[in-house]
Design a protein around this motif. Structure first.
Motif: not given
Length: 101
Positions: A31-32, A65-72, A83-87, A90-91
């Motif tokens: 994710x990073x 940063x700035x309330x960005x959230x990525x998920x898995x 894996x999911x990006x900030x929007x 699924x990436x």
């Protein structure tokens, strides 16, 4: 004479993931890297997913940063990670060859 503590390095490939701790490190790193974030600067939370009272997976959220959230999401039944990006798109979909214990 004391020996230095072994440094746990993050698993680089899906084949290196063999435990929940390896899974956490692997997902955090993935994710990073998606958003070019420094690995040690952003925390990740985790939520156990249950079905009929039994754990069926885990959801991870990286708080950037700035309330960005990525998920898995890891499914224990299929032993794969989505894996999911900030929007929320699924990436990635990664099949883990070894059972996570």
């Amino acid at each position: 004479m004391c020996q230095p503590a072994a440094v746990s390095r993050p698993p680089e490939s899906p084949g290196d993931v063999r435990s929940l701790e390896h899974l956490r490190l692997f997902i955090h790193l993935a994710l990073c890297r998606k958003e070019n974030l420094l690995e040690h600067h952003f925390p990740m939370t985790e939520l156990e997913l249950r079905q009929n009272g039994a754990r069926c997976g885990l959801q991870f959220v990286l708080h950037g940063p700035r309330s960005v959230k990525l998920a898995a999401v890891w499914s224990s039944a299929s032993n794969e990670v989505l894996l999911y990006d900030a929007t929320g798109h699924r990436f990635g979909r990664i099949r883990l060859p070894n059972k996570v214990a």
